[in-house]
Design an enzyme around this catalytic site. Structure first.
Site, PDB file in Angstrom:
ATOM      1  N   SER A 127      47.034  37.514  29.217  1.00  0.00           N
ATOM      2  CA  SER A 127      46.341  38.196  30.307  1.00  0.00           C
ATOM      3  C   SER A 127      47.219  39.271  30.927  1.00  0.00           C
ATOM      4  O   SER A 127      48.455  39.175  30.919  1.00  0.00           O
ATOM      5  CB  SER A 127      45.959  37.173  31.378  1.00  0.00           C
ATOM      6  OG  SER A 127      45.552  37.806  32.570  1.00  0.00           O
ATOM      7  N   CYS A 129      47.577  39.449  33.849  1.00  0.00           N
ATOM      8  CA  CYS A 129      48.208  38.783  34.994  1.00  0.00           C
ATOM      9  C   CYS A 129      49.683  38.476  34.742  1.00  0.00           C
ATOM     10  O   CYS A 129      50.381  38.020  35.653  1.00  0.00           O
ATOM     11  CB  CYS A 129      47.461  37.503  35.334  1.00  0.00           C
ATOM     12  SG  CYS A 129      45.824  37.773  36.070  1.00  0.00           S
ATOM     13  N   TYR A 158      48.531  31.196  37.235  1.00  0.00           N
ATOM     14  CA  TYR A 158      47.869  31.627  36.004  1.00  0.00           C
ATOM     15  C   TYR A 158      48.731  32.588  35.176  1.00  0.00           C
ATOM     16  O   TYR A 158      48.881  32.430  33.967  1.00  0.00           O
ATOM     17  CB  TYR A 158      46.534  32.284  36.363  1.00  0.00           C
ATOM     18  CG  TYR A 158      45.743  32.785  35.182  1.00  0.00           C
ATOM     19  CD1 TYR A 158      45.129  31.899  34.307  1.00  0.00           C
ATOM     20  CD2 TYR A 158      45.592  34.155  34.957  1.00  0.00           C
ATOM     21  CE1 TYR A 158      44.392  32.353  33.235  1.00  0.00           C
ATOM     22  CE2 TYR A 158      44.850  34.625  33.892  1.00  0.00           C
ATOM     23  CZ  TYR A 158      44.252  33.724  33.031  1.00  0.00           C
ATOM     24  OH  TYR A 158      43.521  34.182  31.963  1.00  0.00           O
ATOM     25  N   LYS A 162      50.591  32.067  31.356  1.00  0.00           N
ATOM     26  CA  LYS A 162      50.354  32.958  30.228  1.00  0.00           C
ATOM     27  C   LYS A 162      51.660  33.542  29.688  1.00  0.00           C
ATOM     28  O   LYS A 162      51.861  33.627  28.465  1.00  0.00           O
ATOM     29  CB  LYS A 162      49.408  34.087  30.643  1.00  0.00           C
ATOM     30  CG  LYS A 162      47.967  33.659  30.889  1.00  0.00           C
ATOM     31  CD  LYS A 162      47.309  33.156  29.623  1.00  0.00           C
ATOM     32  CE  LYS A 162      45.823  32.903  29.801  1.00  0.00           C
ATOM     33  NZ  LYS A 162      45.185  32.356  28.582  1.00  0.00           N
ATOM     34  N   ASN A 187      40.494  42.009  32.229  1.00  0.00           N
ATOM     35  CA  ASN A 187      39.184  41.917  32.883  1.00  0.00           C
ATOM     36  C   ASN A 187      38.001  42.120  31.929  1.00  0.00           C
ATOM     37  O   ASN A 187      37.406  43.195  31.875  1.00  0.00           O
ATOM     38  CB  ASN A 187      39.090  42.943  34.016  1.00  0.00           C
ATOM     39  CG  ASN A 187      40.069  42.658  35.131  1.00  0.00           C
ATOM     40  OD1 ASN A 187      40.157  41.542  35.620  1.00  0.00           O
ATOM     41  ND2 ASN A 187      40.831  43.663  35.532  1.00  0.00           N
ATOM     42  N   GLU A 200      33.289  33.562  38.619  1.00  0.00           N
ATOM     43  CA  GLU A 200      32.901  34.866  38.101  1.00  0.00           C
ATOM     44  C   GLU A 200      33.893  35.952  38.511  1.00  0.00           C
ATOM     45  O   GLU A 200      34.550  35.860  39.550  1.00  0.00           O
ATOM     46  CB  GLU A 200      31.496  35.238  38.567  1.00  0.00           C
ATOM     47  CG  GLU A 200      31.358  35.498  40.061  1.00  0.00           C
ATOM     48  CD  GLU A 200      31.133  34.223  40.874  1.00  0.00           C
ATOM     49  OE1 GLU A 200      30.722  34.355  42.040  1.00  0.00           O
ATOM     50  OE2 GLU A 200      31.411  33.119  40.371  1.00  0.00           O
ATOM     51  N   LYS A 201      33.990  36.983  37.685  1.00  0.00           N
ATOM     52  CA  LYS A 201      34.860  38.119  37.988  1.00  0.00           C
ATOM     53  C   LYS A 201      34.042  39.243  38.619  1.00  0.00           C
ATOM     54  O   LYS A 201      32.814  39.178  38.709  1.00  0.00           O
ATOM     55  CB  LYS A 201      35.573  38.571  36.714  1.00  0.00           C
ATOM     56  CG  LYS A 201      36.521  37.489  36.188  1.00  0.00           C
ATOM     57  CD  LYS A 201      37.359  37.987  35.026  1.00  0.00           C
ATOM     58  CE  LYS A 201      38.333  36.906  34.571  1.00  0.00           C
ATOM     59  NZ  LYS A 201      39.194  37.358  33.445  1.00  0.00           N
ATOM     60  N   LYS A 209      25.437  40.090  43.455  1.00  0.00           N
ATOM     61  CA  LYS A 209      25.285  40.373  44.880  1.00  0.00           C
ATOM     62  C   LYS A 209      24.252  41.464  45.124  1.00  0.00           C
ATOM     63  O   LYS A 209      23.426  41.363  46.054  1.00  0.00           O
ATOM     64  CB  LYS A 209      26.639  40.771  45.478  1.00  0.00           C
ATOM     65  CG  LYS A 209      27.625  39.612  45.579  1.00  0.00           C
ATOM     66  CD  LYS A 209      28.970  40.068  46.148  1.00  0.00           C
ATOM     67  CE  LYS A 209      29.951  38.908  46.248  1.00  0.00           C
ATOM     68  NZ  LYS A 209      31.252  39.311  46.847  1.00  0.00           N
ATOM     69  N   GLN A 229      40.929  48.537  46.072  1.00  0.00           N
ATOM     70  CA  GLN A 229      41.759  48.019  44.979  1.00  0.00           C
ATOM     71  C   GLN A 229      41.171  48.470  43.639  1.00  0.00           C
ATOM     72  O   GLN A 229      39.958  48.532  43.472  1.00  0.00           O
ATOM     73  CB  GLN A 229      41.897  46.497  45.055  1.00  0.00           C
ATOM     74  CG  GLN A 229      40.614  45.702  45.001  1.00  0.00           C
ATOM     75  CD  GLN A 229      40.002  45.421  46.356  1.00  0.00           C
ATOM     76  OE1 GLN A 229      39.998  46.274  47.231  1.00  0.00           O
ATOM     77  NE2 GLN A 229      39.462  44.216  46.533  1.00  0.00           N
TER      78      GLN A 229
END
Length: 368
Positions: A127, A129, A158, A162, A187, A200-201, A209, A229
């Protein structure tokens, strides 16, 4: 699909760990399309919770945190695609760090089992991340190159799992000769993914929404953070193509797999508004989880190594995703007044009648 891809797949037997998840479900389908002789699909979730269920595969419910289950899963396979992990969007990651870290058991045990089974190639889904947080503090972020993972300052929980698992792959390749491949996902979104429930991302969350606002007539949505962001979002078809290119290729180091189209969350909402043909009022929750300030994928390396990069535009991918989520929401409303049929009983028979299944696997019902 190239002839090289078909040639690589011929006569090979794959296992997809995490096959009941979003990306895993798409990957199982693509492995058959590319000509793999057999695919073993494994997830710890019950079948009725799998995002997709391909009846051509040998579908198994097993907990791959356990070494014995990994040994059973890897037996007779040539290729492992390890996508299994306990994860979700930023809200889940920031509030479940220990659970995210426990996924290290999956990759560690899968590598051990793959070594013992003589697996030829092992793909690990890492990832973005893993990247150093100090390089992601500005919305106008410089796109991240692979070397930016060090000095290490990964996403707590997380991201550290990874990064550690990446190193495990490297050392199993160096010490035991397993051909490991590592892709750093940025993503991923698209149809058949999580769109509610807390995991959910952002792309799916914004679709949901806006649709909820449109269906209710209350044209207002909440946004986590100030909406400035920035991120890049990769459509699922590009992700699957990238997995195959990286897995089939000869490059062994971790490599970015993501779109380089940088957008803010506010811009993402505007894309969804245009698709829905609606305008919503935005309320910003500055106390909510929001992750790093900016993150984008530098695709110089994947272009150089594989002559390719993800190319689906955000507008195109989000339109397909929006239409799918809209259908899911409408079906959910129908199911409230008309209960869905139970999951077919054939789910159990699948383990007995899977065409060409190894005799040692027939009748297998549950994990260790």
């Amino acid at each position: 699909m190239s002839s090289d891809s078909e040639s690589f797949a011929r006569g090979r037997h794959a296992i997809v760990a995490g096959a009941g998840g979003f990306i895993g479900g798409h990957l199982v389908k693509s492995l058959f399309e590319r000509g793999y002789e057999s695919v073993r699909a494994v997830d710890k979730k019950p079948f009725d919770q799998w995002y997709q269920f391909d009846e051509r595969a040998q579908n198994l419910v097993m907990d791959l945190e356990k070494l014995d289950a990994c040994h059973r899963a890897c037996e007779g396979t040539t290729d492992v695609f390890n996508l299994a992990a306990d994860m979700g969007g930023m809200g889940f990651i920031e509030n479940n760090k220990a659970l995210c870290m426990l996924s290290v058991l999956i990759n560690t045990h899968m590598l051990i089992a793959a070594k013992d089974a003589g697996v030829e190639r092992f793909f690990f889904s890492s990832s973005a991340c893993v990247y150093n947080a100090d390089k992601q503090r500005d919305t106008d972020v410089t796109a991240l190159v692979e070397a930016d993972a060090y000095p290490a300052m990964a996403e707590d929980g997380y991201g550290w799992e990874k990064l550690f698992s990446e190193r495990m792959c490297r050392h199993f390749r160096e010490d035991f000769g397993i051909e490991t491949r590592v892709a750093r996902f940025h993503n991923v979104y698209g149809p058949n993914g999580t769109w509610d429930g807390g995991r959910e991302k952002a792309p799916a969350a914004m679709c949901r929404k806006v649709l909820e606002a449109q269906m209710s007539g209350i044209l207002s949505i909440d946004i986590w953070g100030d909406g400035e962001q920035t991120r890049s979002f990769m459509y699922i078809d590009d992700c699957i193509e990238g997995i195959h290119r990286i897995h089939d290729g000869e490059f062994t180091e971790p490599i970015n797999l993501g779109s380089s189209e940088l957008v803010s969350i506010n811009e993402l909402v505007s894309v969804v508004e245009e698709i829905a043909d609606v305008s919503v009022e935005r309320s910003y929750d500055l106390s909510a989880p929001k992750g790093v300030r900016g993150r984008n994928s530098d695709n110089t390396l994947i272009q150089a190594v594989h002559g390719w990069e993800p190319g689906t535009s955000l507008a195109e991918g989000m339109r397909k995703t929006f239409q799918w989520i809209r259908g899911e929401m409408l079906q959910r409303d129908i199911d409230k007044v008309q209960p869905a049929l139970p999951f077919p009983a054939a789910q159990d028979e699948q383990l007995e009648v899977f065409p060409g299944a190894d005799e040692r696997w027939r009748g297998l019902r549950e994990s260790a």
